[in-house]
Scaffold this active site. Structure first.
Site, mmCIF file in Angstrom:
data_model
loop_
_atom_site.group_PDB
_atom_site.id
_atom_site.type_symbol
_atom_site.label_atom_id
_atom_site.label_comp_id
_atom_site.label_asym_id
_atom_site.label_seq_id
_atom_site.Cartn_x
_atom_site.Cartn_y
_atom_site.Cartn_z
ATOM 1 C CG ASN A 9 -1.701 1.214 1.463
ATOM 2 O OD1 ASN A 9 -1.771 2.066 0.578
ATOM 3 N ND2 ASN A 9 -2.317 1.335 2.636
ATOM 4 C CD1 TRP A 10 3.872 1.281 -2.508
ATOM 5 C CD2 TRP A 10 4.007 2.362 -4.470
ATOM 6 N NE1 TRP A 10 4.848 0.674 -3.262
ATOM 7 C CE2 TRP A 10 4.954 1.306 -4.471
ATOM 8 C CE3 TRP A 10 3.915 3.168 -5.602
ATOM 9 C CZ2 TRP A 10 5.797 1.055 -5.564
ATOM 10 C CZ3 TRP A 10 4.758 2.917 -6.693
ATOM 11 C CH2 TRP A 10 5.686 1.877 -6.654
ATOM 12 C CE LYS A 11 -0.204 3.231 4.782
ATOM 13 N NZ LYS A 11 -0.133 3.344 6.222
ATOM 14 C CG HIS A 93 -5.821 1.811 5.301
ATOM 15 N ND1 HIS A 93 -5.428 2.754 6.207
ATOM 16 C CD2 HIS A 93 -4.779 0.966 5.152
ATOM 17 C CE1 HIS A 93 -4.179 2.497 6.593
ATOM 18 N NE2 HIS A 93 -3.760 1.418 5.961
ATOM 19 C CD GLU A 95 -3.058 5.427 6.869
ATOM 20 O OE1 GLU A 95 -2.989 5.488 5.631
ATOM 21 O OE2 GLU A 95 -2.152 4.906 7.570
ATOM 22 C CD GLU A 163 -3.466 -2.645 7.358
ATOM 23 O OE1 GLU A 163 -2.329 -2.822 6.920
ATOM 24 O OE2 GLU A 163 -4.132 -1.636 7.104
ATOM 25 N N GLY A 169 2.571 2.049 10.769
ATOM 26 C CA GLY A 169 3.553 3.123 10.627
ATOM 27 C C GLY A 169 4.281 3.477 11.911
ATOM 28 C CB SER A 209 5.189 -2.060 11.973
ATOM 29 O OG SER A 209 4.829 -0.706 12.221
ATOM 30 N N GLY A 230 2.839 -1.205 4.226
ATOM 31 C CA GLY A 230 2.902 0.203 3.845
ATOM 32 C C GLY A 230 4.331 0.605 3.528
ATOM 33 N N GLY A 231 4.995 1.215 4.498
ATOM 34 C CA GLY A 231 6.336 1.784 4.310
ATOM 35 C C GLY A 231 7.318 0.856 3.603
HETATM 36 P P1 PGA Z 1 2.932 0.152 7.568
HETATM 37 O O1 PGA Z 1 1.456 0.397 6.983
HETATM 38 O O2 PGA Z 1 3.438 -1.153 6.963
HETATM 39 O O3 PGA Z 1 3.726 1.330 7.101
HETATM 40 O O4 PGA Z 1 2.794 0.059 9.057
HETATM 41 C C1 PGA Z 1 0.564 -0.673 6.823
HETATM 42 C C2 PGA Z 1 -0.746 -0.177 6.260
HETATM 43 O O5 PGA Z 1 -1.219 0.900 6.643
HETATM 44 O O6 PGA Z 1 -1.367 -0.862 5.412
#
Ligand code: PGA
Length: 249
Positions: A9-11, A93, A95, A163, A169, A209, A230-231
């Site tokens: 997930n590149w957000k 998600h 967010e 999640e 993050g 993470s 994500g990251g």
């Molecule tokens: P993260 O994000 O791997 O940077 O913790 C995961 C996500 O929000 O899908």
């Protein structure tokens, strides 16, 4: 039986130049590896699909609207996502739930829209840190599962991502036992609701993470069928070892 899935997930990160990372990743992923998916920001969907044609990497969106078209400035619909060549969409998600006030019913409506356009929905659920401290994790998960996952879910049209919000993050992850507890609980609830055969076909991803150095341990859990990352999905050098760890799990 369930094909493992490594989803990135590149957000709201990166512009077109970063698609070179995708090309690099494609060189390192073989057709026999875990299924690999990248969800770039929506303006890059067409280009990403074009660059990856003929490779083992699939492309998905990070959200879609519940309606197929209309006066919804700034939104993108599920048919638009499918039109780019993308095959997946992340929905609900944390967010989106937090910053855009999406409720379980919105996530369910978006999921039905995604299915209508032939997309596979990756439905995200997870508790906050306060929920976990108050020992409400499983209640929250049960409520989100019931409200966000529509009745017509199957192994083909739905993936569920657990999640924990406090792990996203932050570099913090639950213990392996905590991950196992929630994933086993989700599987049990799916069996109750959809029956063994359908429940067994729905893939459950862990997200929050996930990094090259903790992935292998997380993937030992029986009901963890992959990860939503994500990251660590932004760079091929970080994501490729996660895909390898999943392939070997
Ligand atoms: P993260 O994000 O791997 O940077 O913790 C995961 C996500 O929000 O899908």
């Amino acid at each position: 039986m369930r094909r493992k899935l490594a989803a990135g997930n590149w957000k709201m990160n990166v512009t077109a130049g970063a698609l070179s990372e995708l090309v690099e990743l494609a060189k390192q992923v073989n057709p026999g590896d875990a299924e690999t998916l990248i969800c770039p920001p929506s303006p890059l969907l067409y280009l990403a699909c074009e660059k990856l044609r003929g490779t083992a990497i699939a492309i998905g969106a990070q959200d879609c609207h519940a309606e197929p078209s209309g006066a919804f400035t700034g939104d993108i619909s599920a048919p638009m996502v499918a039109d780019t060549g993308a095959t997946y969409v992340i929905l609900g998600h944390s967010e989106r739930r937090d910053l855009h006030a999406e409720k379980d019913a919105d996530v369910a409506a978006k999921t039905r829209a995604a299915w209508g356009a032939g997309l596979t929905a990756i439905i995200c659920i997870g508790e906050s840190g306060a929920d976990r401290e108050a020992d409400k994790t499983l209640d929250i998960i049960a409520t989100q599962l019931q409200g966000s996952v529509p009745d017509a879910a199957t192994g083909e049209n739905t993936v569920i991502a657990y999640e924990p919000i406090w792990a996203i993050g932050t570099g913090k992850t639950p213990t392996l036992d905590q991950i196992i507890e929630v994933h086993d609980f989700i599987r049990a609830r799916l069996i109750e609701r959809f029956g063994q055969q359908t429940a067994d076909a729905i893939r459950l991803l862990y997200g929050g993470s996930v990094k090259p150095d903790n992935a292998a341990e997380i993937f030992t859990a029986e009901n963890v069928d992959g990860a939503l990352v994500g990251g660590a999905s932004l760079k091929a050098a970080d994501f490729a070892p996660i895909i390898k760890a999943l392939t070997q799990a």
